[in-house]
Design an enzyme around this catalytic site. Structure first.
Site, PDB file in Angstrom:
ATOM      1  N   ILE A 273       0.860  -1.172   0.000  1.00  0.00           N
ATOM      2  CA  ILE A 273       0.000   0.000   0.000  1.00  0.00           C
ATOM      3  C   ILE A 273       0.904   1.232   0.000  1.00  0.00           C
ATOM      4  CG2 ILE A 273      -2.023  -1.057   1.055  1.00  0.00           C
ATOM      5  CD1 ILE A 273      -1.153  -0.119   3.746  1.00  0.00           C
ATOM      6  N   ASP A 274       0.389   2.342  -0.491  1.00  0.00           N
ATOM      7  CA  ASP A 274       1.203   3.544  -0.656  1.00  0.00           C
ATOM      8  C   ASP A 274       1.765   4.032   0.676  1.00  0.00           C
ATOM      9  OD1 ASP A 274       0.557   3.470  -3.334  1.00  0.00           O
ATOM     10  OD2 ASP A 274      -1.095   4.896  -3.141  1.00  0.00           O
ATOM     11  N   LYS A 275       2.846   4.789   0.593  1.00  0.00           N
ATOM     12  CA  LYS A 275       3.515   5.324   1.777  1.00  0.00           C
ATOM     13  C   LYS A 275       2.542   6.055   2.697  1.00  0.00           C
ATOM     14  CE  LYS A 275       6.962   8.759   3.164  1.00  0.00           C
ATOM     15  NZ  LYS A 275       7.959   9.765   2.702  1.00  0.00           N
TER      16      LYS A 275
ATOM     17  N   ARG B 101      -6.734   6.056  -5.547  1.00  0.00           N
ATOM     18  CA  ARG B 101      -6.491   7.496  -5.619  1.00  0.00           C
ATOM     19  C   ARG B 101      -6.757   8.026  -7.031  1.00  0.00           C
ATOM     20  NH1 ARG B 101      -0.548   7.801  -3.444  1.00  0.00           N
ATOM     21  NH2 ARG B 101      -0.907  10.064  -3.580  1.00  0.00           N
TER      22      ARG B 101
END
Length: 306
Positions: free
Chosen positions: A134-136, A237
């Site tokens: 998952i993204d930062k 997103r």
């Protein structure tokens, strides 16, 4: 470099699937070898989607594993569940999952090397144990494989869409539909290579995101639950921006003027369901919304819901 040769005992659908099973690697890793020209069928280069027929010989040149020293680091991460095969991690916002671009420290992998006694090796020395990411600046749950057999099982579940990942996000504006699906192609932005974007049909890779409204707020925000059918980079997103409702706090795809003091997008992986790689037991894990997410919802609650 190690040369491996296999003979197909029966007709198979695709070369990448055949090679994945024979080498004990993920399908994406097999495809990478094929696309790089390291694989032949009957002595000739072949494409990943080529059917393999009974009696055909498949050869693969597999490079030796790279040596790279990633140091264990005492970085706080929540371990929701752990056994000898898997660990379920509750990742905080701001923590990168694995090393990249020359940065070999301060990642979830460094934290895992410190806290876990073993990790799978299938994704190489930079991403040991990492099955999905998952993204930062996205928080929440992800599963880590502690051995290669578990890794292959989890990768297969993700590919076959039996591993369910659900997210909560606060989005700009009011969603008109109560539920729906974004089904597009996603790839690199044509002019800004740091971003991903929805592309015309035939370009990029298919990305499918299902959404359902949880609550609408009078101040012009919507709390939405998302479930992934595919797992493209920045998928939720990008789809939120495409739908006209970017995620609150998103520094890349969101609006420039933010009303809340945030360090990243309000996107949280709150539920993860999977079949245990060894026992087959269906397991579901949940993570509460982080404090900063709840703080913003508390502000909106004072204005009522729509």
């Amino acid at each position: 470099m190690t040369r491996s040769v296999f003979t197909a005992e029966s007709d198979r659908e695709r070369l990448d699937v055949f090679l994945s099973e024979k080498l004990g690697v993920t399908r994406s890793a097999a495809k990478k070898l094929i696309d790089g020209g390291a694989v032949t069928v009957g002595g000739k280069p072949a494409k990943a989607g080529r059917p393999v027929k009974a009696g055909e010989t498949v050869g693969a040149d597999v490079p030796e594993p790279k040596k790279l020293d990633l140091a264990p680091e005492d970085i706080p991460v929540g371990i929701v569940y752990e056994d000898e095969d898997i660990a379920v991690i509750d990742k905080p916002q701001g923590l990168t999952v694995h090393a990249g671009n020359g940065h070999l420290s301060g990642t979830l992998v460094n934290a895992l090397l410190y806290r876990l006694n073993s990790l799978s090796s299938i994704n190489g020395v930079v991403r040991p144990g990492i099955v999905h990411r998952i993204d930062k600046d996205t928080s929440g749950l992800l599963v880590v494989a502690k051995n290669d057999a578990a890794h292959l099982s989890l990768s297969k579940q993700i590919a076959q869409k039996t591993c369910a990942r659900e997210y909560l996000a606060l989005c700009e504006g009011i969603f008109k539909e109560d539920k729906g699906t974004a089904d597009t192609c996603i790839g690199r932005h044509p002019t800004d290579r740091v971003k991903m974007a929805v592309l015309p049909e035939g370009k990029g890779r298919r990305a499918v995101t299902h959404f359902e409204v949880v609550k609408r707020y009078k101040r012009g925000y919507t709390l939405v639950r998302f479930s992934l059918e595919t797992g493209r980079t920045h998928q939720i997103r990008v789809h939120c921006k495409y739908l006209g409702h970017p995620i609150v706090g998103d520094p890349v795809y969101g609006i420039k003027k933010q009303r809340f003091e945030l360090n990243g997008q309000l996107l949280h992986a709150f539920r993860l369901s999977l079949d245990h790689p060894k026992t087959g037991e269906r397991m579901t894990f949940e993570s509460p919304l982080p404090d900063y997410f709840q703080r913003v919802l508390g502000i909106l609650e004072k204005g009522g819901e729509q």
